[in-house]
Design a protein around this motif. Sequence first.
Motif, short mmCIF file in Angstrom:
data_model
loop_
_atom_site.label_atom_id
_atom_site.label_comp_id
_atom_site.label_asym_id
_atom_site.label_seq_id
_atom_site.Cartn_x
_atom_site.Cartn_y
_atom_site.Cartn_z
N TRP A 4 0.84 -1.18 0.00
CA TRP A 4 0.00 0.00 0.00
C TRP A 4 0.89 1.25 0.00
O TRP A 4 2.07 1.20 0.30
N LYS A 5 0.28 2.36 -0.35
CA LYS A 5 1.03 3.60 -0.44
C LYS A 5 0.31 4.72 0.30
O LYS A 5 -0.92 4.78 0.33
N LYS A 6 1.09 5.61 0.85
CA LYS A 6 0.57 6.86 1.43
C LYS A 6 1.24 7.99 0.68
O LYS A 6 2.46 8.10 0.65
N TYR A 38 -12.27 11.05 6.48
CA TYR A 38 -11.66 10.92 5.17
C TYR A 38 -12.71 11.20 4.10
O TYR A 38 -13.90 10.91 4.29
N ASN A 123 -4.68 1.28 9.95
CA ASN A 123 -4.44 0.69 8.64
C ASN A 123 -5.35 -0.50 8.39
O ASN A 123 -5.85 -0.69 7.28
N ARG A 126 -8.74 0.90 7.53
CA ARG A 126 -8.78 1.51 6.20
C ARG A 126 -8.80 0.43 5.12
O ARG A 126 -9.52 0.54 4.14
N GLU A 148 -3.01 13.71 3.25
CA GLU A 148 -2.48 12.41 2.83
C GLU A 148 -3.55 11.60 2.12
O GLU A 148 -4.72 11.62 2.49
N TYR A 150 -4.43 7.66 0.99
CA TYR A 150 -4.10 6.26 1.24
C TYR A 150 -4.59 5.41 0.07
O TYR A 150 -5.75 5.49 -0.32
N TYR A 152 -4.63 1.49 -1.07
CA TYR A 152 -4.41 0.09 -0.71
C TYR A 152 -4.69 -0.86 -1.87
O TYR A 152 -4.51 -2.07 -1.73
#
Length: 459
Positions: A4-6, A38, A123, A126, A148, A150, A152
């Motif tokens: 995953w990336k942030k 979010y 996490n 999410r 930010e 997120y 996934y």
Amino acid sequence: MPEWKKLNSKDLGIRTSRIPEPTRKVLNVLKDRGYEVYLVGGCVRDLILNRIPKDFDILTSAELEKVVGMFSFCSIVGRRFPICHVNIDGTIVEVSSFSTSREKFTGDVNHELVRHFGNDEKNVDRWRNCLQRDFTINGLMFDPYSKEVYDYTRGIEDIRKAKVRTVIPASTSFQEDCARILRAVRIAARLGFRFSNKTAYFVKSLSPSILRLDKARLLMEVNYMLAYGSAEASLRLLWRFKLLELLLPIQARYFVRQGFGRHDTRSNMLLAVFSNLDKLLGPDRPCHSSLWVGILAFHEALSEHPRDTSVIAAFSLAVHNGGDMSEAVDITKRITRPHDISFPELSEPQNLDSQELINEVMHLADSVKDALTKMTYRCYNLRAQNSDPAFISPPLSSKACRIFDCVRDGVGKGFVSKQGSEINYRLLAWGSLEEVRRVFARTVFDTVYPLRLTQTRTT
């Protein structure tokens, strides 16, 4: 589980200034009470693409019952996936809770999530929520306070590849919720994206499953396709993936008569008229469903019986003017601009005198109403005749029929024509007859003649 990336929202081009005030108010209230908040779903995708989102959805760590207690006008709706509708300044903001997705994951899936993320509960929550999303490009979460995003599900990668791909395997995803098939078409049409290979395969092979949806849901999904500025692309995709004959069999029959291939890149009058409607609409500027229903019926009337272009011009002008037939005929007589000769629905002008022209206009109005009746009850199908009610309900058909009542009733029947070319999109979305008539006439006229209706009126 993929990595995953942030990411920093500024690096993705997201500007928080584009978040509308009602959504901002709900976010601030939840944040001030100490809850995580979010923006999720299509709005994040559209902000990255620098497009106007149709709506803004909020995901929070607060229980839905807590959300209800924070706002004066708020209620919980939905059974399978309950959410809160928060009414702020006349705008409905949808709020969902992590607790809903948390309840749906037990056993091996939860164990795997915890094993992957350890004790990082945020996490885990999410990712749980993302696993319930339909498509990867809708699985992004944006924290507008930390700036930010997120990711996934490789949603950013699919946005860059202009690809629509399901979060879980497409066969499972579409069998779990067949409405995702129609949402896939809608998203691909609106964004100009393509399907991943597996998504495309199961959109086509599982297309008959959409008939399990109730008629109200089918109407809602088709309205999202045709009323928000991407109707032409939606019709092309519905035809390509064999969905058009299930939803709009009369229009599918027209494609067959035209010899229109599933991957045909040519146009026809049905696609052309919706292309002109698309130019006037957008995600934040939709029309009422009665408008596109009226356009479908109008085109069906022409498809069954091609008309003299002067008849179509006078008909459009009469609808635009609220039934002032004398003005419509007078302007029609002065039109010298050539029409598009590529449409077989249009016949050459026959130099009709004024009374003959009026009679033909009245006949066209009756034919459009007959087409509405045909569309309201699915009497014609590519495979067999049947009489099952279509998703276009009698009340909606009746409202569409009223668009054309002015042609026979004329001026002075409770309708006052509005001058000028500016569209009142608020009234158009509500289904104001005056606004719907004007946009219908403008769309049809722009399809037949290159000049706009308002320009012609000034000649």
